[in-house]
Design a protein around this motif. Structure first.
Motif, mmCIF file in Angstrom:
data_model
loop_
_atom_site.group_PDB
_atom_site.id
_atom_site.type_symbol
_atom_site.label_atom_id
_atom_site.label_comp_id
_atom_site.label_asym_id
_atom_site.label_seq_id
_atom_site.Cartn_x
_atom_site.Cartn_y
_atom_site.Cartn_z
ATOM 1 N N ASP A 142 -0.112 15.002 1.752
ATOM 2 C CA ASP A 142 0.160 16.142 0.880
ATOM 3 C C ASP A 142 0.630 17.346 1.700
ATOM 4 O O ASP A 142 0.800 17.269 2.924
ATOM 5 N N TYR A 159 0.883 5.238 1.527
ATOM 6 C CA TYR A 159 0.304 6.204 2.471
ATOM 7 C C TYR A 159 0.843 7.571 2.089
ATOM 8 O O TYR A 159 2.038 7.851 2.244
ATOM 9 N N SER A 160 -0.018 8.411 1.550
ATOM 10 C CA SER A 160 0.403 9.714 1.022
ATOM 11 C C SER A 160 -0.043 10.837 1.961
ATOM 12 O O SER A 160 -1.172 10.822 2.460
ATOM 13 N N GLN A 189 -3.719 3.931 -0.531
ATOM 14 C CA GLN A 189 -4.068 3.242 -1.767
ATOM 15 C C GLN A 189 -3.450 1.850 -1.774
ATOM 16 O O GLN A 189 -2.273 1.682 -1.423
ATOM 17 N N VAL A 239 -3.139 16.331 4.377
ATOM 18 C CA VAL A 239 -4.270 15.451 4.046
ATOM 19 C C VAL A 239 -3.705 14.099 3.638
ATOM 20 O O VAL A 239 -2.829 14.014 2.771
ATOM 21 N N THR A 240 -4.190 13.042 4.284
ATOM 22 C CA THR A 240 -3.639 11.705 4.056
ATOM 23 C C THR A 240 -4.581 10.858 3.205
ATOM 24 O O THR A 240 -5.793 11.069 3.186
ATOM 25 N N SER A 241 -3.996 9.906 2.504
ATOM 26 C CA SER A 241 -4.778 8.948 1.718
ATOM 27 C C SER A 241 -3.995 7.644 1.627
ATOM 28 O O SER A 241 -2.754 7.651 1.605
ATOM 29 N N LYS A 245 0.837 -1.195 0.000
ATOM 30 C CA LYS A 245 0.000 0.000 0.000
ATOM 31 C C LYS A 245 0.875 1.249 0.000
ATOM 32 O O LYS A 245 2.067 1.196 0.317
#
Length: 212
Positions: free
Chosen positions: A137, A134-135, A145, A141-143, A132
């Protein structure tokens, strides 16, 4: 008027042949064997097609994940290898000894802060393991995928020298080695469970080399 003795009067019937019961049974038996062979061949073909489709799909996702990681490393300002909790990637800690682990932190700027991306192994699911990202910015703000599934190796990322030796500290001219080993259920029948196993590997370096 006399009729010649060598000429027969009435109808003349030629001898005609026919299949016997045994011959019919043999023909039917051969036809059944041929039909069963065609059915089993078709079933085997479907299984092989399923195996090939699953492997191609798994390989495609794995290659896309590697391409994404490779591009991120090439364009990075700072790269760190370490580990993190599979359920909390923000807990990333850098490796202090051998430069290998289940997580890779990539900074796109010279600032050691957002934005950054952590690529990591999530083995918290008992059924399968995932790669996965873990971004975070610039606005924090995290996301998360999911990039690939069914990865079995627990050490995914390595920092190596030009000879392929795993480094023991952060040095310049590092080579980032990414290894995905896959094991996936291919298809299931009544009595057997089939799996397919293989691996993907890539090595890349940063375009901008920093002194650590």
């Amino acid at each position: 008027m006399k009729t010649p003795k060598n000429i027969r009067t009435g109808s003349c019937r030629k001898n005609s042949g026919a299949f016997t019961l045994v011959e019919m049974m043999i023909v039917v038996g051969i036809m059944l064997i041929l039909l069963l062979g065609m059915v089993f061949t078709q079933m085997y073909g479907l299984k092989v097609a399923t195996l090939a489709t699953n492997r191609a799909s798994m390989s495609s996702y794995g290659r896309q994940a590697m391409d994404q990681i490779r591009d991120a490393v090439r364009g990075a300002q700072n790269v760190y290898i370490g580990n993190c909790s599979p359920t909390n990637p923000a807990s990333f800690t850098r490796a202090t000894g051998a430069q290998q682990g289940a997580a890779l932190q990539v900074y796109s700027t010279t600032n050691i802060g957002p934005p950054y991306v952590i690529y990591y192994l999530d083995n918290s699911n008992a059924r399968t393991n995932y790669i996965k990202s873990y971004s975070v910015d610039a606005n924090n703000v995290t996301s998360i995928q999911t990039l690939a599934a069914d990865v079995t190796n627990t050490v995914v990322f390595y920092a190596e020298d030009y000879l392929g030796n795993v480094l023991t500290n952060n040095v310049n001219n590092r080579v980032i080695d990414v290894l995905f080993q896959f094991n996936q259920y291919a298809f299931v029948n009544k009595n057997n469970l089939f799996t397919t196993s293989y691996q993907l590997r890539t090595r890349t370096t940063q375009r901008v080399l920093n002194a650590y």
